[in-house]
Write a protein that holds these residues in place. Structure first.
Motif, PDB file in Angstrom:
ATOM      1  N   THR A  10       1.253  -1.405   0.096  1.00  0.00           N
ATOM      2  CA  THR A  10      -0.682   0.811  -0.250  1.00  0.00           C
ATOM      3  C   THR A  10       1.148   0.809   0.432  1.00  0.00           C
ATOM      4  O   THR A  10       0.194   2.343  -0.604  1.00  0.00           O
ATOM      5  CB  THR A  10      -0.829   0.207   0.796  1.00  0.00           C
ATOM      6  OG1 THR A  10      -1.751  -0.821   1.233  1.00  0.00           O
ATOM      7  CG2 THR A  10      -1.915   1.257   1.399  1.00  0.00           C
ATOM      8  N   ASP A  11       1.732   1.636   1.091  1.00  0.00           N
ATOM      9  CA  ASP A  11       2.779   2.778   1.052  1.00  0.00           C
ATOM     10  C   ASP A  11       3.608   3.386  -0.293  1.00  0.00           C
ATOM     11  O   ASP A  11       3.535   4.038  -0.943  1.00  0.00           O
ATOM     12  CB  ASP A  11       3.919   1.962   1.883  1.00  0.00           C
ATOM     13  CG  ASP A  11       2.992   2.546   3.515  1.00  0.00           C
ATOM     14  OD1 ASP A  11       2.249   2.418   3.579  1.00  0.00           O
ATOM     15  OD2 ASP A  11       4.323   1.807   4.513  1.00  0.00           O
ATOM     16  N   ILE A  12       3.966   1.468  -0.892  1.00  0.00           N
ATOM     17  CA  ILE A  12       4.738   1.653  -2.480  1.00  0.00           C
ATOM     18  C   ILE A  12       3.487   2.305  -3.754  1.00  0.00           C
ATOM     19  O   ILE A  12       3.496   3.311  -3.974  1.00  0.00           O
ATOM     20  CB  ILE A  12       5.352   0.206  -2.310  1.00  0.00           C
ATOM     21  CG1 ILE A  12       6.400   0.222  -2.109  1.00  0.00           C
ATOM     22  CG2 ILE A  12       5.576   0.568  -4.574  1.00  0.00           C
ATOM     23  CD1 ILE A  12       6.670  -1.474  -2.236  1.00  0.00           C
ATOM     24  N   ASN A  13       2.463   2.199  -3.082  1.00  0.00           N
ATOM     25  CA  ASN A  13       1.531   2.220  -4.367  1.00  0.00           C
ATOM     26  C   ASN A  13       1.303   3.693  -4.438  1.00  0.00           C
ATOM     27  O   ASN A  13       1.251   4.639  -5.079  1.00  0.00           O
ATOM     28  CB  ASN A  13       0.242   1.695  -4.305  1.00  0.00           C
ATOM     29  CG  ASN A  13      -1.062   1.967  -5.248  1.00  0.00           C
ATOM     30  OD1 ASN A  13      -0.477   2.563  -5.777  1.00  0.00           O
ATOM     31  ND2 ASN A  13      -2.911   1.641  -4.829  1.00  0.00           N
ATOM     32  N   HIS A  14       0.841   4.393  -3.220  1.00  0.00           N
ATOM     33  CA  HIS A  14       0.638   5.373  -2.200  1.00  0.00           C
ATOM     34  C   HIS A  14       1.849   6.392  -2.680  1.00  0.00           C
ATOM     35  O   HIS A  14       1.615   7.299  -3.231  1.00  0.00           O
ATOM     36  CB  HIS A  14       0.495   6.364  -1.565  1.00  0.00           C
ATOM     37  CG  HIS A  14      -1.217   5.224  -0.232  1.00  0.00           C
ATOM     38  ND1 HIS A  14      -1.759   5.191   0.772  1.00  0.00           N
ATOM     39  CD2 HIS A  14      -1.974   4.945  -1.395  1.00  0.00           C
ATOM     40  CE1 HIS A  14      -2.682   4.396   0.803  1.00  0.00           C
ATOM     41  NE2 HIS A  14      -3.277   4.565  -0.157  1.00  0.00           N
ATOM     42  N   VAL A  15       2.907   6.154  -2.579  1.00  0.00           N
ATOM     43  CA  VAL A  15       4.011   6.798  -2.894  1.00  0.00           C
ATOM     44  C   VAL A  15       4.836   7.229  -4.801  1.00  0.00           C
ATOM     45  O   VAL A  15       4.525   7.990  -4.838  1.00  0.00           O
ATOM     46  CB  VAL A  15       5.703   6.521  -2.193  1.00  0.00           C
ATOM     47  CG1 VAL A  15       6.737   7.680  -2.687  1.00  0.00           C
ATOM     48  CG2 VAL A  15       5.367   6.644  -0.441  1.00  0.00           C
ATOM     49  N   ILE A  16       4.553   5.645  -5.223  1.00  0.00           N
ATOM     50  CA  ILE A  16       4.843   5.748  -6.637  1.00  0.00           C
ATOM     51  C   ILE A  16       4.382   6.034  -7.688  1.00  0.00           C
ATOM     52  O   ILE A  16       4.204   6.717  -8.518  1.00  0.00           O
ATOM     53  CB  ILE A  16       5.736   4.725  -6.949  1.00  0.00           C
ATOM     54  CG1 ILE A  16       7.164   4.716  -5.682  1.00  0.00           C
ATOM     55  CG2 ILE A  16       6.329   4.646  -8.052  1.00  0.00           C
ATOM     56  CD1 ILE A  16       7.993   3.077  -6.055  1.00  0.00           C
ATOM     57  N   VAL A  17       2.871   4.886  -6.743  1.00  0.00           N
ATOM     58  CA  VAL A  17       1.822   5.267  -8.432  1.00  0.00           C
ATOM     59  C   VAL A  17       1.148   6.531  -8.172  1.00  0.00           C
ATOM     60  O   VAL A  17       0.690   7.146  -9.050  1.00  0.00           O
ATOM     61  CB  VAL A  17       0.830   3.727  -8.211  1.00  0.00           C
ATOM     62  CG1 VAL A  17      -0.157   3.753  -9.785  1.00  0.00           C
ATOM     63  CG2 VAL A  17       2.049   3.041  -8.762  1.00  0.00           C
ATOM     64  N   LYS A  18       0.180   6.879  -6.974  1.00  0.00           N
ATOM     65  CA  LYS A  18      -0.450   7.394  -6.700  1.00  0.00           C
ATOM     66  C   LYS A  18       0.075   8.844  -6.718  1.00  0.00           C
ATOM     67  O   LYS A  18      -1.024  10.179  -6.874  1.00  0.00           O
ATOM     68  CB  LYS A  18      -1.098   7.499  -5.761  1.00  0.00           C
ATOM     69  CG  LYS A  18      -2.634   6.287  -6.168  1.00  0.00           C
ATOM     70  CD  LYS A  18      -3.510   6.133  -4.561  1.00  0.00           C
ATOM     71  CE  LYS A  18      -4.211   4.727  -5.012  1.00  0.00           C
ATOM     72  NZ  LYS A  18      -5.085   4.529  -4.032  1.00  0.00           N
ATOM     73  N   GLY A  19       1.628   9.184  -5.748  1.00  0.00           N
ATOM     74  CA  GLY A  19       1.988  10.895  -5.435  1.00  0.00           C
ATOM     75  C   GLY A  19       1.137  10.574  -4.198  1.00  0.00           C
ATOM     76  O   GLY A  19       1.329  11.736  -3.953  1.00  0.00           O
ATOM     77  N   ASP A  20       0.345  10.038  -3.747  1.00  0.00           N
ATOM     78  CA  ASP A  20      -0.789  10.601  -2.836  1.00  0.00           C
ATOM     79  C   ASP A  20      -0.073  10.429  -1.568  1.00  0.00           C
ATOM     80  O   ASP A  20      -0.666   8.788  -0.727  1.00  0.00           O
ATOM     81  CB  ASP A  20      -2.186  10.723  -2.970  1.00  0.00           C
ATOM     82  CG  ASP A  20      -2.822  11.486  -2.022  1.00  0.00           C
ATOM     83  OD1 ASP A  20      -2.661  12.104  -1.198  1.00  0.00           O
ATOM     84  OD2 ASP A  20      -4.197  10.713  -1.877  1.00  0.00           O
ATOM     85  N   SER A  21       0.904  11.107  -0.975  1.00  0.00           N
ATOM     86  CA  SER A  21       1.340   9.726   0.834  1.00  0.00           C
ATOM     87  C   SER A  21       1.397  11.145   1.304  1.00  0.00           C
ATOM     88  O   SER A  21       1.702  12.059   1.419  1.00  0.00           O
ATOM     89  CB  SER A  21       2.362   9.206   0.455  1.00  0.00           C
ATOM     90  OG  SER A  21       3.905   9.898  -0.082  1.00  0.00           O
ATOM     91  N   ASP A  22       1.887  10.264   2.597  1.00  0.00           N
ATOM     92  CA  ASP A  22       2.422  10.989   3.809  1.00  0.00           C
ATOM     93  C   ASP A  22       3.627  10.630   4.579  1.00  0.00           C
ATOM     94  O   ASP A  22       4.579   9.798   3.704  1.00  0.00           O
ATOM     95  CB  ASP A  22       1.681  10.961   5.105  1.00  0.00           C
ATOM     96  CG  ASP A  22       0.760   8.918   5.446  1.00  0.00           C
ATOM     97  OD1 ASP A  22       1.519   8.510   4.985  1.00  0.00           O
ATOM     98  OD2 ASP A  22       0.739   9.192   6.511  1.00  0.00           O
ATOM     99  N   LYS A  23       3.983  11.277   5.044  1.00  0.00           N
ATOM    100  CA  LYS A  23       5.447  11.278   5.831  1.00  0.00           C
ATOM    101  C   LYS A  23       6.160   9.867   5.787  1.00  0.00           C
ATOM    102  O   LYS A  23       6.920   9.131   5.309  1.00  0.00           O
ATOM    103  CB  LYS A  23       6.284  12.281   6.311  1.00  0.00           C
ATOM    104  CG  LYS A  23       6.137  14.315   6.243  1.00  0.00           C
ATOM    105  CD  LYS A  23       6.461  14.240   4.929  1.00  0.00           C
ATOM    106  CE  LYS A  23       6.421  15.917   4.789  1.00  0.00           C
ATOM    107  NZ  LYS A  23       7.169  16.480   3.968  1.00  0.00           N
ATOM    108  N   VAL A  24       5.154   9.272   6.171  1.00  0.00           N
ATOM    109  CA  VAL A  24       5.495   7.745   7.453  1.00  0.00           C
ATOM    110  C   VAL A  24       5.339   6.799   6.275  1.00  0.00           C
ATOM    111  O   VAL A  24       6.306   6.370   5.912  1.00  0.00           O
ATOM    112  CB  VAL A  24       4.802   7.316   8.298  1.00  0.00           C
ATOM    113  CG1 VAL A  24       4.802   6.129   8.774  1.00  0.00           C
ATOM    114  CG2 VAL A  24       5.141   8.562   9.666  1.00  0.00           C
ATOM    115  N   GLU A  25       4.727   7.210   4.784  1.00  0.00           N
ATOM    116  CA  GLU A  25       5.135   5.960   3.938  1.00  0.00           C
ATOM    117  C   GLU A  25       6.140   6.272   2.959  1.00  0.00           C
ATOM    118  O   GLU A  25       6.616   5.718   2.219  1.00  0.00           O
ATOM    119  CB  GLU A  25       3.727   6.100   3.212  1.00  0.00           C
ATOM    120  CG  GLU A  25       2.566   6.058   4.310  1.00  0.00           C
ATOM    121  CD  GLU A  25       1.007   6.238   2.807  1.00  0.00           C
ATOM    122  OE1 GLU A  25      -0.144   5.502   3.157  1.00  0.00           O
ATOM    123  OE2 GLU A  25       0.936   7.298   2.459  1.00  0.00           O
TER     124      GLU A  25
END
Length: 50
Positions: A10-25
């Motif tokens: 989920t973290d990889i998906n949010h950071v790399i794919v969606k670009g919508d992430s928080d600092k912890v991710e």
């Protein structure tokens, strides 16, 4: 263990794919990518080679 793997995916998906992430991710994904990259760099010789 399955929850941990789902969290990482989920973290990889949010950071790399969606670009919508928080600092912890972002921190988790950075550690996940930085450790293997630095291991490879240090295993093949001098780093940095100035």
């Amino acid at each position: 263990m399955k929850n941990f793997i789902n969290t990482i995916i989920t973290d990889i998906n949010h950071v790399i794919v969606k670009g919508d992430s928080d600092k912890v991710e972002q921190a988790r994904v950075f550690i996940l990518l930085a450790i293997p990259a630095l291991t490879i760099l240090f295993s093949f010789g001098r780093f940095p080679g100035y």
